[in-house]
Scaffold this motif. Structure first.
Motif, PDB file in Angstrom:
ATOM      1  N   ASN A 153      13.634  36.217  91.791  1.00 48.23           N
ATOM      2  CA  ASN A 153      14.641  35.558  91.398  1.00 48.23           C
ATOM      3  C   ASN A 153      14.697  35.288  89.986  1.00 48.23           C
ATOM      4  O   ASN A 153      15.671  35.348  89.432  1.00 48.23           O
ATOM      5  CB  ASN A 153      14.827  34.453  92.409  1.00 48.23           C
ATOM      6  N   SER A 154      13.534  34.970  89.546  1.00 51.01           N
ATOM      7  CA  SER A 154      13.516  34.446  88.140  1.00 51.01           C
ATOM      8  C   SER A 154      12.949  35.422  87.085  1.00 51.01           C
ATOM      9  O   SER A 154      13.754  35.681  86.326  1.00 51.01           O
ATOM     10  CB  SER A 154      12.486  33.132  88.329  1.00 51.01           C
ATOM     11  N   ALA A 155      11.662  35.624  87.266  1.00 53.02           N
ATOM     12  CA  ALA A 155      10.967  36.465  85.928  1.00 53.02           C
ATOM     13  C   ALA A 155      11.637  37.839  86.274  1.00 53.02           C
ATOM     14  O   ALA A 155      11.894  38.532  85.188  1.00 53.02           O
ATOM     15  CB  ALA A 155       9.559  36.545  86.287  1.00 53.02           C
ATOM     16  N   ALA A 156      11.746  38.355  87.358  1.00 52.34           N
ATOM     17  CA  ALA A 156      12.510  39.840  87.398  1.00 52.34           C
ATOM     18  C   ALA A 156      13.778  39.884  86.873  1.00 52.34           C
ATOM     19  O   ALA A 156      14.538  41.017  87.088  1.00 52.34           O
ATOM     20  CB  ALA A 156      12.198  40.448  88.964  1.00 52.34           C
ATOM     21  N   HIS A 157      14.420  38.763  86.759  1.00 50.02           N
ATOM     22  CA  HIS A 157      15.653  38.638  86.300  1.00 50.02           C
ATOM     23  C   HIS A 157      15.912  38.279  84.786  1.00 50.02           C
ATOM     24  O   HIS A 157      16.748  38.402  84.177  1.00 50.02           O
ATOM     25  CB  HIS A 157      16.835  37.700  87.041  1.00 50.02           C
ATOM     26  N   LEU A 158      14.836  37.924  84.338  1.00 54.87           N
ATOM     27  CA  LEU A 158      14.539  37.485  82.849  1.00 54.87           C
ATOM     28  C   LEU A 158      13.764  38.333  81.954  1.00 54.87           C
ATOM     29  O   LEU A 158      13.881  38.406  80.812  1.00 54.87           O
ATOM     30  CB  LEU A 158      14.401  35.991  82.749  1.00 54.87           C
ATOM     31  N   TYR A 159      12.684  38.888  82.554  1.00 52.53           N
ATOM     32  CA  TYR A 159      11.848  39.696  81.590  1.00 52.53           C
ATOM     33  C   TYR A 159      11.286  40.921  82.092  1.00 52.53           C
ATOM     34  O   TYR A 159      11.001  41.193  83.244  1.00 52.53           O
ATOM     35  CB  TYR A 159      10.376  38.600  81.792  1.00 52.53           C
ATOM     36  N   GLY A 160      11.764  42.117  81.132  1.00 50.50           N
ATOM     37  CA  GLY A 160      11.282  43.292  81.461  1.00 50.50           C
ATOM     38  C   GLY A 160      12.547  44.182  80.789  1.00 50.50           C
ATOM     39  O   GLY A 160      13.283  43.965  80.206  1.00 50.50           O
ATOM     40  N   TYR A 161      12.346  45.575  81.447  1.00 49.54           N
ATOM     41  CA  TYR A 161      13.138  46.561  80.952  1.00 49.54           C
ATOM     42  C   TYR A 161      14.362  46.792  82.073  1.00 49.54           C
ATOM     43  O   TYR A 161      14.165  46.353  82.955  1.00 49.54           O
ATOM     44  CB  TYR A 161      12.489  47.793  80.657  1.00 49.54           C
ATOM     45  N   ARG A 162      15.432  47.369  81.366  1.00 48.11           N
ATOM     46  CA  ARG A 162      16.557  47.880  82.293  1.00 48.11           C
ATOM     47  C   ARG A 162      16.747  49.288  82.064  1.00 48.11           C
ATOM     48  O   ARG A 162      17.811  49.675  81.593  1.00 48.11           O
ATOM     49  CB  ARG A 162      17.765  46.843  81.761  1.00 48.11           C
ATOM     50  N   PRO A 163      15.760  50.091  82.616  1.00 44.95           N
ATOM     51  CA  PRO A 163      16.261  51.403  82.381  1.00 44.95           C
ATOM     52  C   PRO A 163      17.311  52.213  82.972  1.00 44.95           C
ATOM     53  O   PRO A 163      17.886  53.481  82.701  1.00 44.95           O
ATOM     54  CB  PRO A 163      14.747  52.187  82.728  1.00 44.95           C
ATOM     55  N   TYR A 164      17.690  51.513  84.109  1.00 47.93           N
ATOM     56  CA  TYR A 164      18.816  52.248  84.852  1.00 47.93           C
ATOM     57  C   TYR A 164      20.204  51.505  84.713  1.00 47.93           C
ATOM     58  O   TYR A 164      21.092  52.349  84.692  1.00 47.93           O
ATOM     59  CB  TYR A 164      18.389  51.955  86.385  1.00 47.93           C
ATOM     60  N   ASP A 165      20.365  50.118  84.282  1.00 47.22           N
ATOM     61  CA  ASP A 165      21.430  49.729  84.048  1.00 47.22           C
ATOM     62  C   ASP A 165      21.158  48.519  82.953  1.00 47.22           C
ATOM     63  O   ASP A 165      20.772  47.144  83.422  1.00 47.22           O
ATOM     64  CB  ASP A 165      22.278  49.192  85.260  1.00 47.22           C
ATOM     65  N   LYS A 166      21.593  48.571  81.923  1.00 51.62           N
ATOM     66  CA  LYS A 166      21.547  47.606  80.780  1.00 51.62           C
ATOM     67  C   LYS A 166      22.569  46.479  80.827  1.00 51.62           C
ATOM     68  O   LYS A 166      22.284  45.508  80.285  1.00 51.62           O
ATOM     69  CB  LYS A 166      21.558  48.201  79.371  1.00 51.62           C
ATOM     70  N   ASN A 167      23.643  46.758  81.855  1.00 52.59           N
ATOM     71  CA  ASN A 167      24.625  45.889  81.933  1.00 52.59           C
ATOM     72  C   ASN A 167      24.712  44.600  82.869  1.00 52.59           C
ATOM     73  O   ASN A 167      25.519  44.078  83.253  1.00 52.59           O
ATOM     74  CB  ASN A 167      26.192  46.537  82.431  1.00 52.59           C
ATOM     75  N   ILE A 168      23.426  44.872  83.687  1.00 53.64           N
ATOM     76  CA  ILE A 168      23.055  43.685  84.577  1.00 53.64           C
ATOM     77  C   ILE A 168      21.884  43.134  84.177  1.00 53.64           C
ATOM     78  O   ILE A 168      21.068  43.642  83.320  1.00 53.64           O
ATOM     79  CB  ILE A 168      22.989  44.207  86.084  1.00 53.64           C
ATOM     80  N   GLY A 169      21.461  41.895  84.872  1.00 55.67           N
ATOM     81  CA  GLY A 169      20.251  41.159  84.659  1.00 55.67           C
ATOM     82  C   GLY A 169      19.151  41.509  85.257  1.00 55.67           C
ATOM     83  O   GLY A 169      17.910  41.223  84.425  1.00 55.67           O
ATOM     84  N   PRO A 170      18.816  42.004  86.160  1.00 55.13           N
ATOM     85  CA  PRO A 170      17.488  42.287  86.864  1.00 55.13           C
ATOM     86  C   PRO A 170      16.934  43.522  86.268  1.00 55.13           C
ATOM     87  O   PRO A 170      17.390  44.342  85.439  1.00 55.13           O
ATOM     88  CB  PRO A 170      18.091  42.910  88.319  1.00 55.13           C
ATOM     89  N   ARG A 171      15.567  42.989  86.036  1.00 51.96           N
ATOM     90  CA  ARG A 171      14.679  44.072  85.068  1.00 51.96           C
ATOM     91  C   ARG A 171      13.517  44.611  86.123  1.00 51.96           C
ATOM     92  O   ARG A 171      12.971  43.904  86.968  1.00 51.96           O
ATOM     93  CB  ARG A 171      14.287  43.090  84.015  1.00 51.96           C
ATOM     94  N   GLU A 172      12.841  45.365  85.564  1.00 50.72           N
ATOM     95  CA  GLU A 172      11.615  46.203  85.973  1.00 50.72           C
ATOM     96  C   GLU A 172      10.585  45.302  85.468  1.00 50.72           C
ATOM     97  O   GLU A 172      10.190  45.061  84.325  1.00 50.72           O
ATOM     98  CB  GLU A 172      11.555  47.430  85.426  1.00 50.72           C
ATOM     99  N   ASN A 173       9.733  44.689  86.425  1.00 55.02           N
ATOM    100  CA  ASN A 173       8.398  44.005  86.173  1.00 55.02           C
ATOM    101  C   ASN A 173       7.368  44.085  87.059  1.00 55.02           C
ATOM    102  O   ASN A 173       7.381  43.728  88.047  1.00 55.02           O
ATOM    103  CB  ASN A 173       8.869  42.348  86.244  1.00 55.02           C
TER     104      ASN A 173
END
Length: 358
Positions: A264-284
């Motif tokens: 809920n925290s780190a994976a929404h704030l730190y990492g890349y967004r290769p699939y959708d840059k318009n949303i907050g969730p990231r690859e971690n």
């Protein structure tokens, strides 16, 4: 033209995988180039499930934020739990070897109760499970003590549908601490309750095991999360009571909690967004290691109906490996998987450019 559904027999009649393929491009009649037809693919791959699909039309109400109401009982209990876990860490070097194995076993099983159970099976309905697997996952979920499946799935569906708004229970726009644990220490924002009450939860209410767990949740978690994991090391291999309580129970439980919260925290704030840059969730990847496969979060929020929550299936994803093993035994079936063509189309359309193929 609806997306294509392809049924693949993997190893017998009970281990099918449903795959969605992307629509082919068409040329505009006036020669103005290619038209990429946008399809709501989830309507085809999972027609019975809509309430976890992101709603971009929802906007927070204007005006001042409601006053924060602290839940002091939760604050005190969470502080005491983490204090006990820290003491458990100091006892680790003097634990018996079997206690280490017991902690690892209990950690993985209880984590699966969240990832394979509350999350992928009951929240998103990304695959189907037979009764023995459902029983195992309900028990494992009770071991994890992160609210009963009904409440967990309801809050998680709201999180997906209204991600990073006031209606999101652990809105990451309110900072790391809030999205990690703070949301459990205060009263829910009125928008969370309002939107959660509008969801269709009839599938959860129809699940007898889910409602049975909800009815007997308090005595169940007292036994499965605290008494049983403390009793086993003490009784079966002579571990001290202090080591059994503070390491096998309090430290282990705290680790499982924080691994889940990092999604809920780190994976929404730190990492890349290769699939959708318009949303907050990231690859971690680090989150995926701790949360047995749940750190591919940009993919998961882009395709919440994929049972693997990742493009890469077993790669740093023990939960997918577990579900596939259950499928090989005939206990899991109808696993939903998004096709490579659909994934690549999404990357091309909304990715941040960080995607590396192969």
């Amino acid at each position: 033209m609806p997306a294509h559904l392809l049924q693949e027999e993997m190893s017998g009649s009970y281990t099918t995988t449903t795959t969605i393929t992307a629509p082919s491009s068409r040329i505009l009649p006036n020669g103005g180039g290619k038209l990429e037809k946008t399809l709501h693919l989830e309507e085809d791959i999972r027609p019975e499930m809509k309430d976890d699909i992101y709603d971009p039309s929802y906007k927070d109400k204007e005006g001042p934020r409601p006053k924060t109401v602290y839940v002091w009982r939760n604050i005190i209990l969470m502080f005491m739990l983490h204090l006990g876990a820290v003491y458990g860490v100091t006892l680790l070097p003097t634990c018996k070897f079997y206690t280490w194995l017991w902690v690892l076993f209990y950690y993985v099983v209880s984590a699966l109760g969240i990832t394979a159970g509350a999350h992928r099976l009951w929240s998103h309905r990304t695959y189907k499970a037979r009764l023995p697997l459902k029983v195992f996952l309900i028990i494992a979920n009770t071991m994890a003590f992160q609210n009963d499946v009904f409440e967990w799935a309801r809050d998680h569906r709201v999180h997906h549908k209204f991600s990073e708004t006031d209606a999101d229970p652990h809105n990451s726009r309110r900072g790391f601490f809030f999205s990690h644990v703070g949301w459990l220490l205060v009263r829910k924002h009125p928008a969370v309750r309002e939107k959660g009450a509008l969801l269709d939860l009839s599938d959860l209410k129809a699940e007898k095991l889910v409602m049975f767990q909800r009815r007997y949740y308090k005595p169940s978690i007292l036994f499965m999360c605290f008494i049983f994991p403390t009793f086993v090391p003490w009784y079966f291999w002579g571990e001290t009571y202090l080591h059994s309580l503070f390491v096998a129970t309090l430290m282990r439980y705290t680790l499982v909690l924080n691994a889940t919260w990092l999604v809920n925290s780190a994976a929404h704030l730190y990492g890349y967004r290769p699939y959708d840059k318009n949303i907050g969730p990231r690859e971690n990847l680090l989150v995926s290691l701790g949360a047995v496969g749940e750190g591919f979060h940009n993919y998961h929020h882009s395709f919440p109906y994929d049972y693997s929550t990742s493009e890469y299936r077993w790669h740093v994803n023990f939960t997918t490996f577990f579900i596939d093993c259950m499928a090989a035994l005939g206990l899991a079936y109808d696993r939903k998987k998004v096709s490579k063509a659909t994934v690549l189309a999404k990357i091309k359309r909304t990715g941040d450019g960080s995607y590396k193929s192969g």
